[in-house]
Design a protein around this motif. Sequence first.
Motif, mmCIF file in Angstrom:
data_model
loop_
_atom_site.group_PDB
_atom_site.id
_atom_site.type_symbol
_atom_site.label_atom_id
_atom_site.label_comp_id
_atom_site.label_asym_id
_atom_site.label_seq_id
_atom_site.Cartn_x
_atom_site.Cartn_y
_atom_site.Cartn_z
ATOM 1 N N ALA A 116 0.822 -1.209 0.000
ATOM 2 C CA ALA A 116 0.000 0.000 0.000
ATOM 3 C C ALA A 116 0.856 1.259 0.000
ATOM 4 N N ARG A 117 2.044 1.175 0.525
ATOM 5 C CA ARG A 117 2.947 2.333 0.556
ATOM 6 C C ARG A 117 3.948 2.329 -0.606
ATOM 7 N N GLY A 118 3.867 1.344 -1.490
ATOM 8 C CA GLY A 118 4.759 1.267 -2.648
ATOM 9 C C GLY A 118 4.324 2.233 -3.746
ATOM 10 N N SER A 119 5.133 2.345 -4.776
ATOM 11 C CA SER A 119 4.870 3.316 -5.844
ATOM 12 C C SER A 119 3.582 3.021 -6.611
ATOM 13 N N ARG A 120 3.224 1.747 -6.770
ATOM 14 C CA ARG A 120 1.995 1.383 -7.481
ATOM 15 C C ARG A 120 0.833 1.094 -6.546
ATOM 16 N N GLY A 121 1.121 0.856 -5.269
ATOM 17 C CA GLY A 121 0.073 0.513 -4.314
ATOM 18 C C GLY A 121 -0.144 -0.982 -4.232
ATOM 19 N N ARG A 122 -1.113 -1.375 -3.416
ATOM 20 C CA ARG A 122 -1.462 -2.787 -3.250
ATOM 21 C C ARG A 122 -2.579 -3.135 -4.213
ATOM 22 N N LEU A 123 -2.383 -4.211 -4.957
ATOM 23 C CA LEU A 123 -3.362 -4.692 -5.924
ATOM 24 C C LEU A 123 -4.159 -5.845 -5.342
ATOM 25 N N TYR A 124 -5.481 -5.806 -5.554
ATOM 26 C CA TYR A 124 -6.365 -6.930 -5.299
ATOM 27 C C TYR A 124 -6.983 -7.271 -6.644
ATOM 28 N N SER A 125 -6.661 -8.454 -7.202
ATOM 29 C CA SER A 125 -7.119 -8.766 -8.549
ATOM 30 C C SER A 125 -7.262 -10.262 -8.764
ATOM 31 N N VAL A 126 -8.281 -10.634 -9.543
ATOM 32 C CA VAL A 126 -8.415 -11.995 -10.057
ATOM 33 C C VAL A 126 -8.489 -11.942 -11.577
#
Length: 165
Positions: A116-126
Amino acid sequence: MSAVDRSFRSPAGRGAFFATVIVLAPVVVVAAAEAARRQFDLPSIVVLVAVSGGLAWATSSAARTAAFVTCSPDHVTVGLAPFWRTRLVRRDIQTADLVQIDAYAEYGGWGIKGSARGSRGRLYSVGGDAAVRFVMRDGRTYVIAFTDGPTAGAVLEALDRHAHR
């Protein structure tokens, strides 16, 4: 959930279920062969039942896997069911946008990826490339991908409706 909550889901395709079976079924076969070699003694039967139960649990979880967003007047909950959820306070959301993503190129695949603090953020995906990106006031970013664009757009519409209540 209150009467005004809205929930949006992007379920995993059948491929997730079949991939789980393909990966784990050989383990059950090996456990059954070892149990047979041991003439189905009690320890081998216990292991076989445990391994078979693990396969059943994993395939059941894979069949229910979905990226989701739930909107309420005070909170937005995002996550990957049934594994993980993050509750966001509505007043702490700085922006919510529709974005196009490539989960494989940007995050290395689908699932729960990144920070969540990374450059792209945290992904939730299927799967899918239509996503909603939440940027929090403290800089955290959450991206929830949907297999269809209209569902992602409906999330933003629901957020707008809640904001005007």
